[in-house]
Write an enzyme that holds these catalytic residues in place. Sequence first.
Site, PDB file in Angstrom:
ATOM      1  N   GLU A  88     -47.263  98.712  -5.194  1.00  0.00           N
ATOM      2  CA  GLU A  88     -46.801  98.982  -6.560  1.00  0.00           C
ATOM      3  C   GLU A  88     -47.906  98.640  -7.560  1.00  0.00           C
ATOM      4  O   GLU A  88     -48.826  97.869  -7.260  1.00  0.00           O
ATOM      5  CB  GLU A  88     -45.567  98.118  -6.883  1.00  0.00           C
ATOM      6  CG  GLU A  88     -44.406  98.353  -5.928  1.00  0.00           C
ATOM      7  CD  GLU A  88     -43.135  97.586  -6.317  1.00  0.00           C
ATOM      8  OE1 GLU A  88     -42.067  98.196  -6.290  1.00  0.00           O
ATOM      9  OE2 GLU A  88     -43.206  96.384  -6.631  1.00  0.00           O
ATOM     10  N   ASP A  96     -42.186  94.061 -15.177  1.00  0.00           N
ATOM     11  CA  ASP A  96     -43.623  94.360 -15.311  1.00  0.00           C
ATOM     12  C   ASP A  96     -44.158  94.593 -16.735  1.00  0.00           C
ATOM     13  O   ASP A  96     -43.527  95.299 -17.512  1.00  0.00           O
ATOM     14  CB  ASP A  96     -43.965  95.665 -14.579  1.00  0.00           C
ATOM     15  CG  ASP A  96     -43.352  95.779 -13.219  1.00  0.00           C
ATOM     16  OD1 ASP A  96     -42.726  94.824 -12.757  1.00  0.00           O
ATOM     17  OD2 ASP A  96     -43.509  96.856 -12.622  1.00  0.00           O
TER      18      ASP A  96
END
Length: 487
Positions: free
Chosen positions: A200, A21
Amino acid sequence: MELEKYRSHYHFTPELNWMNDPNGLVYFNGEYHLFYQYHPHGTTWGPMHWGHAISSDMVHWKHCPIALAPDEHGAIFSGSAVVDWKNTSGLFVGKPGLVAIFTHHDTPPGSDRQRQRQSLAYSDDNGRTWTKYSGNPVLEDERFPDYRDPKVFWHERTNQWVMILATGQTVCIYHSLNLIEWTFASEFGEGQGSHDGVWECPDLFELSIDGDAARTKWIMIVSIGSVPELAEGSRTQYFIGEFDGSTFVNKQTPESIRWLDHGRDNYAGVSWSDISAEDGRRMYIGWMSNWKYAQVTPTEQWRSAMTVPRVLSLITRDGVIKLIQQPVIELTKLRTRTETWNSVIVEEGDNPLSHMAMDCCEIVAEFELGTAEEFGFKVRTSENHFTVVGYQVREQELFVDRSSSGDISFHEDFTGRHAVRLEALNQRVIIHIWVDSSSVEVFAGNGEAVITDLIFPDPEDQGLEVYTRGGNVHLISLEVSPLQSIG
Ligand code: FRU
């Protein structure tokens, strides 16, 4: 310049080892910061650090030393960063500084259950060095084993910091006046959107509609983790609604699901904080991979790239508000030259691009429907390989087919065709494509339909084709620009 096989020419990649990420996206003193989930000791996921890169244009990136490493509270999971302009935290002396808000992840001694808590780090030297806050963690709630990925922003109207945090199958919103003490405000998510996987990496921000600052909506982005039963793997949904500083209200039908991207490889994306008011763009970048197969993609010394940075905006089309994405305009500086075609009728079997060979390029095309059932491009072609970016007229569908794109053998769910509905506007379809060593990003209909897909062609698969099937198509205009490497 000779690059390793599959190494992106112009997408951000770590020099070595594993990345996932994007984290801590923030703009400060003329620099865009890109932190990222990083495992410096291997090419698969491991104890997470924050890697760091800096850019002055979102195109060329300078690699920086690791910003945050695991400590006594655990590994450093995803999170965000903000400029504390007014020194609300009291962590700075005489000038604003950067505060990172991230998740500490560990398994406490004697327990077999993961624990996730929110912590801070701060920097008073433009992000070059970071100090962990001595009172970490600053926010915990043992009811939630999944309690992570804080995205923080300053909410002007209520004069406070807001945090949105992923809490399993929902998100929770918190308030703070100083970034240190946080109070619960609301929870969102039950019965809303997709719950196919764990929630998420949320984000929440306001966008004007059709560029009119007086009319706005709030966008919430939520990434959905991969589960073994679904071939799609991890993906990202969004909601359009209202936010009053405390509560987000979804203004769509609760069950309707809106995917941000209709390819497989755009995950955990979030937006840049503190972009100046004069600029005003909401810029976003995603991790260009998918948890389904991210750890087995066929690169050797490093793994994963980011998408190109994109601008998110809202437009009204036939009375419906839509989120559109467009690559940042700064990327046009990568063009080495541009070949242009205007008003060409392409018949089945024609290929006006047969003389071209390249492994990365930008393609901008406007087609007018003719008699063809299907038309589009084949990119990264050779006798053995090709990736199709096509439009099917009757189905009104844009698609990418990577089933013959190159190496697809590393995971059974990698092959395939990914499609999204796209109506022709006045009989015309605009297709904008970014091709790189191991990816294709398609923005069609001015960014209404987006498909981001990894591909792993051979370095010598460099052909390019315009094709039609079942008739002809009118190519109103076409620009093909080979691109340079960011080095
Ligand atoms: C999303 C994610 C986050 C987490 C991070 C760990 O891809 O699972 O929820 O913070 O990756 O690396």
